[in-house]
Scaffold this motif. Structure first.
Motif, PDB file in Angstrom:
ATOM      1  N   LEU A   1      -5.324   6.627   1.365  1.00  0.00           N
ATOM      2  CA  LEU A   1      -4.809   5.572   0.501  1.00  0.00           C
ATOM      3  C   LEU A   1      -4.702   6.071  -0.934  1.00  0.00           C
TER       4      LEU A   1
ATOM      5  N   LEU B   1       3.797   7.158   3.111  1.00  0.00           N
ATOM      6  CA  LEU B   1       4.015   5.948   3.897  1.00  0.00           C
ATOM      7  C   LEU B   1       3.675   4.721   3.074  1.00  0.00           C
TER       8      LEU B   1
ATOM      9  N   ASP C   1      -8.157   6.049  -2.555  1.00  0.00           N
ATOM     10  CA  ASP C   1      -9.032   7.213  -2.483  1.00  0.00           C
ATOM     11  C   ASP C   1      -8.536   8.402  -3.291  1.00  0.00           C
TER      12      ASP C   1
ATOM     13  N   PHE D   1      -2.944   0.607  -4.042  1.00  0.00           N
ATOM     14  CA  PHE D   1      -2.499  -0.617  -3.410  1.00  0.00           C
ATOM     15  C   PHE D   1      -2.334  -1.712  -4.454  1.00  0.00           C
TER      16      PHE D   1
ATOM     17  N   TYR E   1       0.287   5.272   1.129  1.00  0.00           N
ATOM     18  CA  TYR E   1      -0.561   6.284   1.746  1.00  0.00           C
ATOM     19  C   TYR E   1       0.188   7.615   1.724  1.00  0.00           C
TER      20      TYR E   1
ATOM     21  N   TYR F   1      -2.202  -6.073  -4.810  1.00  0.00           N
ATOM     22  CA  TYR F   1      -2.453  -7.351  -4.152  1.00  0.00           C
ATOM     23  C   TYR F   1      -1.686  -8.499  -4.806  1.00  0.00           C
TER      24      TYR F   1
ATOM     25  N   GLU G   1      -4.452  -1.311  -7.761  1.00  0.00           N
ATOM     26  CA  GLU G   1      -5.792  -0.731  -7.681  1.00  0.00           C
ATOM     27  C   GLU G   1      -5.719   0.669  -7.109  1.00  0.00           C
TER      28      GLU G   1
ATOM     29  N   PHE H   1       0.838  -1.197   0.000  1.00  0.00           N
ATOM     30  CA  PHE H   1       0.000   0.000   0.000  1.00  0.00           C
ATOM     31  C   PHE H   1       0.879   1.256   0.000  1.00  0.00           C
TER      32      PHE H   1
ATOM     33  N   GLU I   1      -5.840  -8.648   8.116  1.00  0.00           N
ATOM     34  CA  GLU I   1      -4.612  -7.971   7.754  1.00  0.00           C
ATOM     35  C   GLU I   1      -4.018  -7.222   8.925  1.00  0.00           C
TER      36      GLU I   1
ATOM     37  N   PHE J   1       4.337  -0.848   8.489  1.00  0.00           N
ATOM     38  CA  PHE J   1       4.663   0.397   7.817  1.00  0.00           C
ATOM     39  C   PHE J   1       6.159   0.644   7.758  1.00  0.00           C
TER      40      PHE J   1
ATOM     41  N   LEU K   1      -1.061  -4.478   9.148  1.00  0.00           N
ATOM     42  CA  LEU K   1      -0.212  -3.665   8.304  1.00  0.00           C
ATOM     43  C   LEU K   1       1.119  -3.391   8.970  1.00  0.00           C
TER      44      LEU K   1
ATOM     45  N   LEU L   1      -4.317   9.366   7.346  1.00  0.00           N
ATOM     46  CA  LEU L   1      -3.678   8.649   6.248  1.00  0.00           C
ATOM     47  C   LEU L   1      -4.697   8.424   5.136  1.00  0.00           C
TER      48      LEU L   1
END
Lengths: 113, 114
Positions: free
Chosen positions: B45, B90, B59, B48, B35, B50, B56, B33, B101, B105, B103, B43
């Motif tokens: 997004l 980030l 926001d 990201f 951010y 997968y 994908e 991801f 999940e 960072f 995460l 934060l």
């Protein structure tokens, strides 16, 4: 896409218990609830994760009611070093059906001596 | 422990430059991801991924692109940097569970566009 709502800020004193509540009305059946802590100029770090009822680790407790539409992070006996921003996170679904992970605005906790 | 490494801690670029932010994770995670974080906005997004070569939009993808040629590396690209892209960026990664999940960072890259 933000799916969580938290208070913007909270104040506390050293030694007190702090409870931060997060609302996630649209949580999906399979979603876990995860809380992160972030200090200035650092990436967030994992604190605790749960699915239902209560979870406790060496740092915090997480209370999740039966309907799972909210959760409460409990920090026992806070110290000055707990001053940070706290985020709750639940899963999210993008327009194509993939899981995204989007954060809310977080809660800024200020601990006073 | 999982390690997510971002190539630069601080970066200063000029308007119109093409900027690459690199992120590498060492835990064979499927998901990565990007951010950005701005004061008062939490934060947000950007993109990201997968899987390798899969991506994908999050926001706020406008003005950004990404590249994931290898599983461990996820790059964020600012095609033509603008001053409103000055921010903390980030990178994060997470494992393969569909719902559980956690995460991890990186330390972040503070980008200034002049």
């Amino acid at each position: 896409l933000a799916k969580t709502t938290q208070p913007i800020s909270m104040d506390s004193y050293e030694g007190q218990e702090v409870n931060i509540t997060c609302s996630h009305n649209n949580i999906a059946t399979n979603d876990y609830i995860t809380w992160y802590q972030q200090f200035p100029s650092q990436g967030p770090r994992f604190i605790i994760q749960g699915y239902k009822t209560k979870v406790t680790n060496e740092v915090a407790s997480l209370f999740i009611p039966a309907d799972r539409k909210s959760s409460t992070l409990s920090l026992p006996r806070v110290s000055l070093s707990d001053t940070a921003v706290y985020y709750c996170l639940v899963g999210d679904i993008s327009n194509t059906g993939r899981r995204a992970l989007t954060f809310g605005s977080g809660t800024r906790l200020q601990v006073q001596p | 422990d999982v390690k997510v490494t971002q190539s630069s801690r601080y970066l200063v670029k000029r308007t119109g430059e093409k900027v690459f932010l690199e992120c590498v994770q060492d835990m064979d995670h499927e998901n990565m991801f990007w951010y950005r974080q701005d004061p008062g906005l939490g934060l947000r997004l950007i993109y990201f991924s997968y899987d390798v070569k899969m991506k994908e939009k999050g926001d706020i993808p406008e003005g950004y692109s990404v590249s994931r040629e290898k599983k461990e590396r996820f790059s964020l690209i600012l095609e033509s940097a603008s001053t409103n892209q000055t921010s903390m960026y980030l990178c994060a990664s997470s494992g393969n569970s569909a719902t559980n999940e956690k995460l991890f960072f990186g330390s972040g890259t503070q980008l200034s566009v002049l």
